[in-house]
Design a protein around this motif. Structure first.
Motif, short mmCIF file in Angstrom:
data_model
loop_
_atom_site.label_atom_id
_atom_site.label_comp_id
_atom_site.label_asym_id
_atom_site.label_seq_id
_atom_site.Cartn_x
_atom_site.Cartn_y
_atom_site.Cartn_z
N LYS A 177 -11.79 39.79 36.88
CA LYS A 177 -12.91 38.90 37.29
C LYS A 177 -12.61 37.35 37.62
O LYS A 177 -12.94 36.68 38.64
N GLN A 234 -12.38 41.10 32.26
CA GLN A 234 -12.50 39.47 32.37
C GLN A 234 -11.34 38.77 33.30
O GLN A 234 -11.69 38.06 34.09
N THR A 275 -12.65 45.42 27.99
CA THR A 275 -13.58 44.04 28.22
C THR A 275 -12.70 42.89 28.79
O THR A 275 -12.89 42.31 29.65
N ARG A 276 -11.48 42.93 28.00
CA ARG A 276 -10.33 41.78 28.43
C ARG A 276 -9.75 41.89 30.09
O ARG A 276 -9.95 40.89 30.50
N ASN A 289 -22.45 37.62 25.62
CA ASN A 289 -20.98 37.58 25.83
C ASN A 289 -20.35 38.48 24.82
O ASN A 289 -19.13 38.72 25.06
#
Ligand code: ADP
Length: 267
Positions: free
Chosen positions: A33, A30, A26-27, A1
């Motif tokens: 997704k 996310q 990364t954010r 994670n």
């Protein structure tokens, strides 16, 4: 994670030099997704009841040759599935209303005891089949500043879940009490309970421990997500303690600034 997703790009720079650009995505990844999962989930949840309805509709032109019992069963099932779609759409609309709400959560005083007594009447009706022992212990003068419709959804979702996810003749206790740090709402049941691996994911949209069971109870998998959003809007959060086969305890607290005790009991 804790892994990061990096986007690496080589771009031209002055004097025929190249520049290496590294960006932390990364954010963003996310969020993308989550968006894709959400669309896939909504599509799946709507497609399933539609498939069932279409299946029965194909059979209906021949209904004159079918036993009336079979036709009635088909109609009843189509009705169940359309109610399921309606519940889902209402849940989605409710979630987006809460997310987009500009209404300030702390402007109006909500008569929580009255709200809970109304929900108690609905809960007793829902409980007729299950015959649980339902106990409501409500501090009669305890109110909070907030949005009544949102609090109604949050409290009723938690109470109705306790009824749904407890096998017949269980014991369910609903409490609304003053605590030193404000007001506390809790619903305790001696039902199915939830495994530790599922607890953290319960407030995700469409997360259900047992899909088949949840479908039978007519659940959309959005209830606890709505509860979480409502509580965040009221500066509170949902606490869940549960053990499989023992039962669950869902609770939340409202800060002293949001809590108000009336001088007379409200009835
Ligand atoms: P649903 O519409 O499926 O009830 P919720 O978001 O309200 O959706 O709940 C998510 C899941 O959490 C449920 O499918 C159920 O598996 C579990 N759950 C919720 N409340 C309880 C409870 N009181 N006891 C056991 N399991 C529960």
């Amino acid at each position: 994670n804790s892994q990061k997703i990096l986007e690496v790009r080589i771009v031209p720079f002055v004097d025929s030099n190249l520049m290496l650009l590294i960006r932390d995505v990364t954010r963003l990844t996310q969020i993308e997704k989550m968006r894709k999962d959400f669309v896939a989930n909504v599509s799946h949840e709507l497609r399933t009841p539609l498939t069932v309805i279409n299946g029965y509709l194909e059979m209906l032109p021949d209904s004159a040759n079918l036993p009336p019992l079979m036709v009635n069963k088909a109609i009843a099932e189509m009705r169940t599935q359309s109610v399921r779609m309606q519940t889902l759409i209402e849940g989605l609309l409710q979630l987006s209303r809460i997310e987009a709400s500009n209404e300030r959560a702390f402007d109006k005083l909500v008569n929580v005891p009255q709200l809970l007594w109304q929900i108690e009447t609905e809960a007793q009706a829902l409980n007729r089949e299950k015959q649980h022992k339902l106990f409501f212990d409500i501090a009669p003068q305890l109110c909070v500043y907030g949005i009544e419709s949102e609090l109604r959804s949050a409290f009723s979702n938690l109470i109705f879940n306790a009824i749904h996810y407890t096998t017949d003749k269980g014991v369910i206790e609903v409490k609304w009490q003053m605590v030193k740090d404000g007001a506390r709402f809790s619903v305790k049941d001696n039902g199915d309970g939830i495994a530790p691996k599922d607890i953290n994911r319960l407030t995700e949209r469409f997360y259900r421990v047992d899909k088949a069971r949840s479908r039978k109870t007519g659940g959309s998998g959005l209830g606890l997500s709505i509860v979480k959003h409502v509580l965040t809007h009221h500066n509170s959060n949902l606490k869940i303690s549960s053990a499989v086969g023992v039962g669950s305890d869902f609770s939340c607290e409202f800060s002293p600034e949001l809590t108000f005790v009336t001088s007379k009991p409200i009835h």
